[in-house]
Design a protein around this motif. Sequence first.
Motif, short mmCIF file in Angstrom:
data_model
loop_
_atom_site.label_atom_id
_atom_site.label_comp_id
_atom_site.label_asym_id
_atom_site.label_seq_id
_atom_site.Cartn_x
_atom_site.Cartn_y
_atom_site.Cartn_z
N GLN A 72 5.08 -1.98 -0.65
CA GLN A 72 4.75 -1.05 -0.51
C GLN A 72 3.13 -0.73 -0.04
O GLN A 72 3.44 0.85 0.05
CB GLN A 72 4.71 -0.51 -2.44
CG GLN A 72 6.72 -0.44 -2.88
CD GLN A 72 6.89 -0.18 -3.84
OE1 GLN A 72 5.70 -1.29 -5.27
NE2 GLN A 72 8.04 -0.31 -5.15
N GLU A 76 2.41 2.64 2.29
CA GLU A 76 1.96 3.80 1.46
C GLU A 76 1.52 4.93 2.72
O GLU A 76 1.19 4.19 3.71
CB GLU A 76 1.01 3.60 1.17
CG GLU A 76 1.19 4.59 -0.55
CD GLU A 76 -0.51 4.30 -1.21
OE1 GLU A 76 -1.84 4.24 -0.82
OE2 GLU A 76 -0.59 2.87 -1.06
N THR A 174 7.59 12.26 -1.82
CA THR A 174 6.88 11.11 -0.24
C THR A 174 6.84 12.37 1.14
O THR A 174 7.84 12.76 1.43
CB THR A 174 8.07 10.02 0.29
OG1 THR A 174 8.05 8.99 -1.41
CG2 THR A 174 7.27 9.70 1.16
#
Length: 256
Positions: A72, A76, A174
């Motif tokens: 993750q 990111e 996101t």
Amino acid sequence: MATTDLTTNLKALAASWKHLDALMSGKANIGVQLGQDISGALQELINQASALKSGIDTAVSAHSGTQKSEAQMTGEVLQFKTAKGSIYFVQPNGQTLRDKAYRPEHGVAEQGVQPLSERTVYVTQEGLRLLGEFQRQMIHTKRVVFFDQQRMGIQLLSGDQKGKVRSVTPYSTTPEVGLTPVELWNDGNRVHFGNTIVEVTTAADAGRKLSQDGESRSASMRNVLSTCESRLMHEASMHGSPALSSTGNPVTKGPR
């Protein structure tokens, strides 16, 4: 490897190289010790660059059994760019800091870093069209609200429809190419609608770029070292003394 260590080594190398140039131009006599010092500095710089590249490669490479949290982190988004050139820096909590690009219609005064958002979400072009109602002049006061984990809309704060929510649209947390950032402040009473996202940079992207830069720098320094040793060998032969390579061994010509 600390960045400051590499910077210090680069400065030392630059000073040594300047001294070497002065020596080569006949302003002083070259000595074996100086040649060894310069070659050693070059080799150390190569080692520094190689270590930096190795550390970056290790940090961003995908390995079997990698923990989810690490995956993750490399995925990111660190920043993104919109269609009119503005750069948004994404904070760990999802807030964004916008560096507004110059636009003739807004002038120089409005360009540069803008206030940190309290919350930022991302919508499709259809979502942007629906939320555009917020920017239209109305007799009612209004704000943008979130009423579940997937949808947002415009809530009327006055008039006979006070409390009603309309222009409902899904949103994402996101940033992705093709979506539009919506920055909010003051509990949704102040809103900035950005332009379409055209480029995103993840932690893995940034790591790969640094890795490539480190590899390129290392190759460049090896070329400099080779050139330096050749020049030292030539000058040493002119003065009748052996030049030493970065390993401490005499530099010799190969068989003819």
